[in-house]
Design a protein around this motif. Sequence first.
Motif, PDB file in Angstrom:
ATOM      1  N   ALA B 179       0.843  -1.286   0.002  1.00 17.11           N
ATOM      2  CA  ALA B 179       0.042   0.043  -0.059  1.00 17.11           C
ATOM      3  C   ALA B 179       0.852   1.452   0.087  1.00 17.11           C
ATOM      4  CB  ALA B 179      -0.880  -0.009   1.187  1.00 17.11           C
ATOM      5  N   MET B 180       1.934   1.407   0.812  1.00 17.74           N
ATOM      6  CA  MET B 180       2.757   2.437   0.910  1.00 17.74           C
ATOM      7  C   MET B 180       3.587   2.796  -0.225  1.00 17.74           C
ATOM      8  SD  MET B 180       2.588   3.333   4.394  1.00 17.74           S
ATOM      9  CE  MET B 180       1.168   2.796   5.394  1.00 17.74           C
ATOM     10  N   VAL B 400     -13.756  -5.545   1.690  1.00 15.67           N
ATOM     11  CA  VAL B 400     -12.683  -4.709   1.234  1.00 15.67           C
ATOM     12  C   VAL B 400     -12.793  -3.589   2.188  1.00 15.67           C
ATOM     13  CG1 VAL B 400     -12.725  -2.861  -0.604  1.00 15.67           C
ATOM     14  CG2 VAL B 400     -13.152  -5.283  -1.127  1.00 15.67           C
ATOM     15  N   GLY B 401     -11.862  -2.757   2.404  1.00 19.82           N
ATOM     16  CA  GLY B 401     -11.535  -1.527   2.976  1.00 19.82           C
ATOM     17  C   GLY B 401      -9.948  -0.854   2.740  1.00 19.82           C
ATOM     18  N   PRO B 402      -9.537   0.043   3.637  1.00 21.83           N
ATOM     19  CA  PRO B 402      -8.222   0.616   3.476  1.00 21.83           C
ATOM     20  C   PRO B 402      -7.145  -0.463   3.922  1.00 21.83           C
ATOM     21  CG  PRO B 402      -9.294   1.401   5.325  1.00 21.83           C
ATOM     22  CD  PRO B 402     -10.423   0.674   4.711  1.00 21.83           C
ATOM     23  N   THR B 403      -5.938  -0.505   3.447  1.00 18.61           N
ATOM     24  CA  THR B 403      -4.886  -1.411   3.980  1.00 18.61           C
ATOM     25  C   THR B 403      -4.310  -1.005   5.214  1.00 18.61           C
ATOM     26  OG1 THR B 403      -4.549  -2.268   1.529  1.00 18.61           O
ATOM     27  CG2 THR B 403      -2.905  -2.718   3.198  1.00 18.61           C
ATOM     28  N   ALA B 404      -4.208   0.560   5.355  1.00 21.54           N
ATOM     29  CA  ALA B 404      -3.722   1.031   6.407  1.00 21.54           C
ATOM     30  C   ALA B 404      -4.417   2.317   6.647  1.00 21.54           C
ATOM     31  CB  ALA B 404      -2.142   1.265   6.159  1.00 21.54           C
ATOM     32  N   PRO B 437      -6.574 -15.378   3.338  1.00 20.89           N
ATOM     33  CA  PRO B 437      -5.853 -14.598   1.991  1.00 20.89           C
ATOM     34  C   PRO B 437      -6.297 -13.146   2.005  1.00 20.89           C
ATOM     35  CG  PRO B 437      -7.494 -15.787   1.148  1.00 20.89           C
ATOM     36  CD  PRO B 437      -7.589 -16.166   2.384  1.00 20.89           C
ATOM     37  N   ALA B 438      -5.385 -12.395   1.858  1.00 17.12           N
ATOM     38  CA  ALA B 438      -5.737 -10.746   1.621  1.00 17.12           C
ATOM     39  C   ALA B 438      -4.544 -10.300   0.856  1.00 17.12           C
ATOM     40  CB  ALA B 438      -5.654 -10.229   3.164  1.00 17.12           C
ATOM     41  N   LEU B 439      -5.182  -9.230  -0.030  1.00 18.38           N
ATOM     42  CA  LEU B 439      -3.954  -8.442  -0.745  1.00 18.38           C
ATOM     43  C   LEU B 439      -4.264  -6.986  -0.712  1.00 18.38           C
ATOM     44  CD1 LEU B 439      -5.865  -7.619  -3.499  1.00 18.38           C
ATOM     45  CD2 LEU B 439      -5.481  -9.816  -4.117  1.00 18.38           C
ATOM     46  N   SER B 440      -3.201  -6.341  -1.248  1.00 20.76           N
ATOM     47  CA  SER B 440      -3.438  -4.839  -1.253  1.00 20.76           C
ATOM     48  C   SER B 440      -3.220  -4.345  -2.780  1.00 20.76           C
ATOM     49  CB  SER B 440      -2.634  -4.289  -0.242  1.00 20.76           C
ATOM     50  OG  SER B 440      -2.537  -2.836  -0.273  1.00 20.76           O
ATOM     51  N   ILE B 441      -3.898  -3.498  -3.253  1.00 20.18           N
ATOM     52  CA  ILE B 441      -3.907  -2.833  -4.467  1.00 20.18           C
ATOM     53  C   ILE B 441      -3.749  -1.381  -4.549  1.00 20.18           C
ATOM     54  CG2 ILE B 441      -4.523  -4.743  -6.045  1.00 20.18           C
ATOM     55  CD1 ILE B 441      -7.230  -3.525  -6.070  1.00 20.18           C
ATOM     56  N   PRO B 442      -3.004  -0.663  -5.138  1.00 18.79           N
ATOM     57  CA  PRO B 442      -2.911   0.861  -5.258  1.00 18.79           C
ATOM     58  C   PRO B 442      -4.221   1.231  -5.587  1.00 18.79           C
ATOM     59  CG  PRO B 442      -1.575  -0.096  -6.948  1.00 18.79           C
ATOM     60  CD  PRO B 442      -1.871  -1.286  -6.270  1.00 18.79           C
ATOM     61  N   CYS B 443      -5.081   2.481  -5.032  1.00 15.72           N
ATOM     62  CA  CYS B 443      -6.111   2.693  -5.716  1.00 15.72           C
ATOM     63  C   CYS B 443      -6.352   4.297  -5.315  1.00 15.72           C
ATOM     64  CB  CYS B 443      -7.327   2.330  -4.837  1.00 15.72           C
ATOM     65  SG  CYS B 443      -7.340   2.659  -3.035  1.00 15.72           S
TER      66      CYS B 443
END
Lengths: 95, 496
Positions: B179-180, B400-404, B437-443
Amino acid sequence: MALTSDDVQRLARLARIEIDAGATRDVQAKLDAIFAMIDELLSIDTAGIVPMAHAQDLMLPLREDAVTETDRHALYQQGAPSVAGGLYLVPKVIE
Amino acid sequence: MKTIGQLSEALRLREVSSVELVQDALARIAVAQPRFNAFITVDADAALAAARDADAARARGEAGALTGIPIAHKDVLMTAGMRTTCGSRMLAEFVAPYDAHVVTRLRDAGTVLVGKTNMDEFAMGSSNESSYFGPARNPWNPAHIPGGSSGGSAAAIAAALVPGTTGTDTGGSIRQPAAMCGITGIKPTYGLCSRYGLVAFASSLDTPGVFARDALGCALLLDAMAGHDARDSTSLDRPPEDRSRALRESATAKPLAGLRIGLPREYFGDGVDAAVAGAIDTALGALRALGATTVDIGLPAVKHSVPVYYVIAPAEASSNLSRFDGVRYGHRAGHYTDLADMYCRSRAEGFGAEVKRRILVGTYVLSHGYYDAYYLKAQQVRRLIAQDFARAYRDCDVIVGPTAPTAAFPIGAKTDDPVQMYLNDIFTIAANLTGSPALSIPCGCTADGLPIGLQIQGNHFEEARILNVAHRFQQATDWHLRTPPGVESAVRKGGP
């Protein structure tokens, strides 16, 4: 819960980590802040809840009771700080 | 900026060779290393030799989708012949006698190992600042953290040094840096990828995973990496899966029709930065436009996930890290009086402040008189959190929600306040506690140009589903293709 400096030194002894007397106060303050955050758990009602040790409810897998490892001590000891004759050397324990 | 899928196609068409890709990666790393410190070790000779082997395999008609693709491993995964430091003085010179299972699998799939990436010491951290080798820096703004603990792996992709990297995720250590740094990162189901040869931090939570620019790249790497391994007693024996198949199908107008997205009330409250909340809201609009519906859900126990984690993870860490005693491997103090003093001094010198702190916390919660109050209690609340998720998945397919809660913060901003640092993982820890499982994508990005991550969580073994949701989002948006200012000009044309 607030720790004392004696608590910190006792934990350090149990964990086999030397902490200088001068650093004890800072370690103590940071541990206190962490336990203040953790202590919210103590007020949660968990009566009858089975502890969850692991993400998967699996039995430990079993295998045939057979020798599968070969002798690789020389390879494994290559990274050891002090070795002689296939033995790990440590300070004398018994006088 | 090419993705793994695009590079794989270029290699297949012989538009580029693996040797050329590796030469390009090495040139980029040489330029970027002083700026971002993404790597701890780079082995150019070994990488070029492996690239020549990959090109030879292709010439023989033995190439797969990943043959010849340059990658880097987080420096917590053991690599025979290349040092594995865990970002620690304790293991600064340690060369493992064998490869981690996931390292072997990715090599067998034809990837070319370029080097080992920077990380928080023993994977304990959310900012990469606890590395003995200095902090890795965020390619979007080098004054900011890249996230952690797999900060170097994320920075290496954001800075276009390599197209794919591995990471490990114990409380968010893949998703938060993804995310960062504005890239894609997935933590798979616990047990899907073997922990054999992963230097243990918290064994019931540690999960190997991957980073790439996009979801398709992650799917290709994950398929190669996942698989049963009898040497890890928690490794799951499941049939092989093609997680990229659904992603390769052509998009329809509503590719997410029928998908129910759960929106946990607890992920959208106070404490989430306004820019993050806005970007997530916009992303949800995009997902609805692709055919998904959203449903409000509750995860009431998830607010306890940080304190639960900071009992369980340190408890397991204090046990796991007891192996570092200055006898069999690792740092040994130069001066000591007896055996006990040697242990104490070696560990005092070998470990950094955060690692020591967590060992002390773990020692305390496992000690006589406190075990039931803290450790068993945390395991019970872990069960409550898992029950919340199991209930939620009756009403939705993904969560779904924010990663951080915020974008990357400046280096040094939280180093004196461990609790503030820990709260950064508020949205990511639960997936480790449940093993899902979980993933982060840029949004999106902040007004300062720092990336914002969207977290997509799924039920156990639903990697293909969450990767497909991410892929369809990425087909409709271009956040994953954006590169930090200056990165393109710092590298040569034609590479990854």
